[in-house]
Design a protein around this motif. Structure first.
Motif, PDB file in Angstrom:
ATOM      1  N   GLN A 213       3.812  13.622   7.090  1.00 44.77           N
ATOM      2  CA  GLN A 213       4.257  14.933   6.597  1.00 44.77           C
ATOM      3  C   GLN A 213       3.102  15.833   6.176  1.00 44.77           C
ATOM      4  N   ILE A 214       1.876  15.303   6.186  1.00 40.50           N
ATOM      5  CA  ILE A 214       0.728  16.119   5.774  1.00 40.50           C
ATOM      6  C   ILE A 214       0.526  17.255   6.779  1.00 40.50           C
ATOM      7  N   ASP A 215       0.339  18.450   6.251  1.00 40.30           N
ATOM      8  CA  ASP A 215       0.089  19.618   7.091  1.00 40.30           C
ATOM      9  C   ASP A 215      -1.426  19.885   7.092  1.00 40.30           C
ATOM     10  N   THR A 216      -2.082  19.408   8.128  1.00 39.44           N
ATOM     11  CA  THR A 216      -3.544  19.563   8.178  1.00 39.44           C
ATOM     12  C   THR A 216      -3.955  21.008   8.453  1.00 39.44           C
ATOM     13  N   GLY A 217      -2.987  21.849   8.813  1.00 46.23           N
ATOM     14  CA  GLY A 217      -3.284  23.274   8.950  1.00 46.23           C
ATOM     15  C   GLY A 217      -3.522  23.910   7.579  1.00 46.23           C
ATOM     16  N   ARG A 218      -2.894  23.353   6.561  1.00 44.03           N
ATOM     17  CA  ARG A 218      -3.088  23.857   5.191  1.00 44.03           C
ATOM     18  C   ARG A 218      -4.208  23.104   4.484  1.00 44.03           C
ATOM     19  N   CYS A 219      -4.299  21.828   4.746  1.00 45.68           N
ATOM     20  CA  CYS A 219      -5.335  21.017   4.101  1.00 45.68           C
ATOM     21  C   CYS A 219      -5.900  20.039   5.143  1.00 45.68           C
ATOM     22  N   PRO A 220      -7.053  20.362   5.709  1.00 43.77           N
ATOM     23  CA  PRO A 220      -7.639  19.470   6.726  1.00 43.77           C
ATOM     24  C   PRO A 220      -7.926  18.075   6.166  1.00 43.77           C
ATOM     25  N   VAL A 221      -7.760  17.062   7.018  1.00 38.84           N
ATOM     26  CA  VAL A 221      -7.954  15.666   6.616  1.00 38.84           C
ATOM     27  C   VAL A 221      -8.997  15.012   7.526  1.00 38.84           C
ATOM     28  N   TYR A 222     -10.007  14.426   6.905  1.00 36.24           N
ATOM     29  CA  TYR A 222     -11.035  13.684   7.639  1.00 36.24           C
ATOM     30  C   TYR A 222     -10.989  12.224   7.180  1.00 36.24           C
ATOM     31  N   LEU A 223     -11.077  11.318   8.132  1.00 42.78           N
ATOM     32  CA  LEU A 223     -11.071   9.884   7.838  1.00 42.78           C
ATOM     33  C   LEU A 223     -12.344   9.271   8.418  1.00 42.78           C
ATOM     34  N   LEU A 224     -13.151   8.652   7.568  1.00 39.80           N
ATOM     35  CA  LEU A 224     -14.375   7.999   8.033  1.00 39.80           C
ATOM     36  C   LEU A 224     -14.374   6.558   7.520  1.00 39.80           C
ATOM     37  N   SER A 225     -14.430   5.606   8.426  1.00 41.81           N
ATOM     38  CA  SER A 225     -14.377   4.200   8.022  1.00 41.81           C
ATOM     39  C   SER A 225     -15.456   3.392   8.717  1.00 41.81           C
ATOM     40  N   GLY A 226     -15.900   2.346   8.035  1.00 37.02           N
ATOM     41  CA  GLY A 226     -16.976   1.506   8.550  1.00 37.02           C
ATOM     42  C   GLY A 226     -16.461   0.392   9.450  1.00 37.02           C
ATOM     43  N   GLU A 227     -17.279   0.054  10.429  1.00 37.62           N
ATOM     44  CA  GLU A 227     -16.937  -1.005  11.390  1.00 37.62           C
ATOM     45  C   GLU A 227     -16.655  -2.333  10.681  1.00 37.62           C
ATOM     46  N   TYR A 228     -17.399  -2.644   9.624  1.00 34.55           N
ATOM     47  CA  TYR A 228     -17.306  -3.945   8.966  1.00 34.55           C
ATOM     48  C   TYR A 228     -16.336  -3.950   7.793  1.00 34.55           C
ATOM     49  N   ASP A 229     -15.588  -2.877   7.607  1.00 34.07           N
ATOM     50  CA  ASP A 229     -14.606  -2.856   6.531  1.00 34.07           C
ATOM     51  C   ASP A 229     -13.436  -3.745   6.930  1.00 34.07           C
ATOM     52  N   CYS A 230     -13.186  -4.800   6.139  1.00 43.02           N
ATOM     53  CA  CYS A 230     -12.078  -5.690   6.504  1.00 43.02           C
ATOM     54  C   CYS A 230     -10.827  -5.382   5.709  1.00 43.02           C
ATOM     55  N   SER A 231     -10.846  -4.365   4.823  1.00 45.82           N
ATOM     56  CA  SER A 231      -9.582  -3.946   4.216  1.00 45.82           C
ATOM     57  C   SER A 231      -9.079  -2.692   4.936  1.00 45.82           C
ATOM     58  N   CYS A 232      -9.824  -1.606   4.805  1.00 43.64           N
ATOM     59  CA  CYS A 232      -9.467  -0.435   5.604  1.00 43.64           C
ATOM     60  C   CYS A 232     -10.196  -0.557   6.935  1.00 43.64           C
ATOM     61  N   THR A 233      -9.656  -1.372   7.809  1.00 47.39           N
ATOM     62  CA  THR A 233     -10.322  -1.668   9.082  1.00 47.39           C
ATOM     63  C   THR A 233     -10.315  -0.443   9.997  1.00 47.39           C
ATOM     64  N   ALA A 241      -4.752   7.798  11.180  1.00 45.71           N
ATOM     65  CA  ALA A 241      -5.064   9.072  11.840  1.00 45.71           C
ATOM     66  C   ALA A 241      -3.984   9.453  12.846  1.00 45.71           C
ATOM     67  N   SER A 242      -3.432   8.456  13.504  1.00 44.22           N
ATOM     68  CA  SER A 242      -2.401   8.764  14.510  1.00 44.22           C
ATOM     69  C   SER A 242      -1.136   9.291  13.847  1.00 44.22           C
ATOM     70  N   ARG A 243      -0.913   8.902  12.580  1.00 45.62           N
ATOM     71  CA  ARG A 243       0.276   9.393  11.871  1.00 45.62           C
ATOM     72  C   ARG A 243       0.037  10.792  11.281  1.00 45.62           C
ATOM     73  N   ILE A 244      -1.213  11.114  10.976  1.00 40.35           N
ATOM     74  CA  ILE A 244      -1.512  12.425  10.374  1.00 40.35           C
ATOM     75  C   ILE A 244      -1.985  13.354  11.494  1.00 40.35           C
ATOM     76  N   LYS A 245      -1.063  14.138  12.019  1.00 40.11           N
ATOM     77  CA  LYS A 245      -1.392  15.006  13.146  1.00 40.11           C
ATOM     78  C   LYS A 245      -2.452  16.024  12.737  1.00 40.11           C
ATOM     79  N   GLY A 246      -3.475  16.139  13.582  1.00 37.45           N
ATOM     80  CA  GLY A 246      -4.539  17.097  13.297  1.00 37.45           C
ATOM     81  C   GLY A 246      -5.679  16.531  12.473  1.00 37.45           C
ATOM     82  N   SER A 247      -5.531  15.292  11.997  1.00 41.56           N
ATOM     83  CA  SER A 247      -6.632  14.689  11.236  1.00 41.56           C
ATOM     84  C   SER A 247      -7.740  14.264  12.200  1.00 41.56           C
ATOM     85  N   LYS A 248      -8.926  14.084  11.633  1.00 44.31           N
ATOM     86  CA  LYS A 248     -10.080  13.684  12.441  1.00 44.31           C
ATOM     87  C   LYS A 248     -10.626  12.370  11.901  1.00 44.31           C
ATOM     88  N   ALA A 249     -10.774  11.379  12.774  1.00 44.26           N
ATOM     89  CA  ALA A 249     -11.230  10.053  12.339  1.00 44.26           C
ATOM     90  C   ALA A 249     -12.551   9.698  13.013  1.00 44.26           C
TER      91      ALA A 249
END
Lengths: 280, 122
Positions: A213-233, A241-249
């Protein structure tokens, strides 16, 4: 005079959930406010490298505060008779109260790990209050994979076990100096605080049913995650990112769960383009 | 490579110091083969194949041979680079009395990673 870093630290008292708490905040730079939220069980020192990087501080006022119960911020009076437990509501209220107390005008908010989760809640519920949100190692859902009771009991050193808990979350490529500085922060956490934060991160903060439900047109969303992160893999990041349309990962190769503190040189390669894009 | 643990650990004075309150035997399963590692005051006294089914240990850590082989590479792949990550990824198991293990978590992680070759070695 010593060669001071550009970081300044101050204290103030703010009200969260009807309680007064003495907060410690550090900042450096000027420009667009960039509020930084530390990981579970740690504190704002994780962001010190960003505050000493003119490529960032020439354009951003970088602000990192220690959450109540963390770092140099106090717990509320009466803490000795209660068990600390971070909830989604109290976390949101705290971040909003901090931004209001600091009188920040549409800040960018960047959080790591549990901070990367709460920024997604803020993007959904307060999209017009934030210029953008950056989720470092942030996903909209995680399944608990360890028994957190081990983190707070009298026959185990809480600081040592918390650091050992997360040591594998630092990428093997990260410099030893910064690996151990990152772990030192965990060793200094108050009793039961990491465990109390994980209540939000692993149990209370699930968000995958609303992230779309996030509207990235109103509030842009960026997701940056590390290769070795075993929690937020990387896989969980890409699913979010696939659920938040318009987000950038972005998946950061050779990086773990603490990008800003475990490998600042590599992290700046990834975060500078994001910050440039946000202020463009 | 598990046989290398004694020499690697005992040559690391900082690691032995961190484990100075550890005196127990624990089991390392590598594929179908069980090894018993005997630790006294942080020093590894012996590493050997389990001889009899009733040999007792405090706790057991098991993973496939390929997982350990990757764990001991200079730059292991994700989920194989750290014991906890191996467990959370379903690639290793922990059983038994975990209290002494958790009391000395980083020590045991480092003991088990000690056969890891430094970058540039084979």
């Amino acid at each position: 005079m010593p060669d001071f870093e550009p970081i300044t630290g101050r204290y103030f008292t703010m009200t969260v959930a009807g309680e007064a708490v003495r907060i410690y905040v550090e900042e450096a730079g000027s420009g667009v406010p960039l509020v930084c939220l530390h990981t579970a069980g740690s504190d704002g020192r994780q962001f010190r490298h960003l505050m000493c990087d003119p490529a960032i501080t020439d354009h951003y006022r970088v602000i990192a505060f220690d959450m109540p119960w963390h770092g140099k911020s106090n717990p509320p009076a009466g803490w000795e008779n209660r068990e600390y437990q971070l909830t989604t509501e109290s976390y949101k209220e705290m971040v909003i109260a901090f931004c209001q107390a600091m009188e920040l005008d549409k800040p960018v908010v960047m959080g790591c790990s549990m901070g990367g989760r709460i920024v997604l809640h803020l993007a959904l519920e307060r999209p017009d209050d934030f210029r953008a949100v950056i989720a470092l190692e942030g996903a909209d859902r995680l399944e608990p994979y360890y028994e957190t009771e081990w983190l707070h009991r009298p026959d185990i050193h809480g600081g040592m076990v918390s650091a050992a808990f997360v040591s594998g979350q630092v990428a093997p490529q990260s410099p030893d100096e910064y690996r151990h500085e990152t772990l030192w922060h965990y060793m200094q956490g108050g009793p039961g605080i990491f465990k109390g934060d994980l209540y939000f991160y692993w149990i209370d903060g699930h968000f995958d049913d609303r992230s779309a439900q996030i509207d990235t047109g109103r509030c842009p969303v960026y997701l940056l995650s590390g290769e070795y992160d075993c929690s937020c893999t990387p896989e969980r990041t890409e699913a979010t990112a696939s659920r938040i349309k318009g987000s950038k990962a972005v998946i950061m190769e050779g990086m773990g769960h603490f990008p800003m503190s475990e490998n600042p040189a590599l992290f700046r390669e990834h975060i500078l383009p994001v910050l440039d894009e946000i202020r463009a | 490579m598990i046989e290398d643990v004694a020499a690697k650990v005992n040559a690391d004075t900082a690691l032995v110091r961190r484990g100075r309150y550890v005196s127990l035997d624990f089991l390392v399963g590598i594929g179908d083969t069980d090894y018993i590692v005997a630790v006294r005051e942080g020093r590894v006294m012996s590493v050997g194949k389990r001889r009899l089914p009733l040999e007792s240990v405090s706790f057991a850590i098991r993973a496939g041979r390929d997982v350990w082989t990757e764990h001991w590479k200079p730059m292991p792949k994700r989920d194989r680079h750290d014991l906890f990550n191996m467990v959370s990824a379903g690639l290793a198991t922990l059983d038994g009395d975990l209290l002494p293990f958790m009391q000395n978590l980083q020590y045991f992680k480092d003991v088990l990673a000690s056969p890891r070759a430094a970058a540039g070695e084979a």
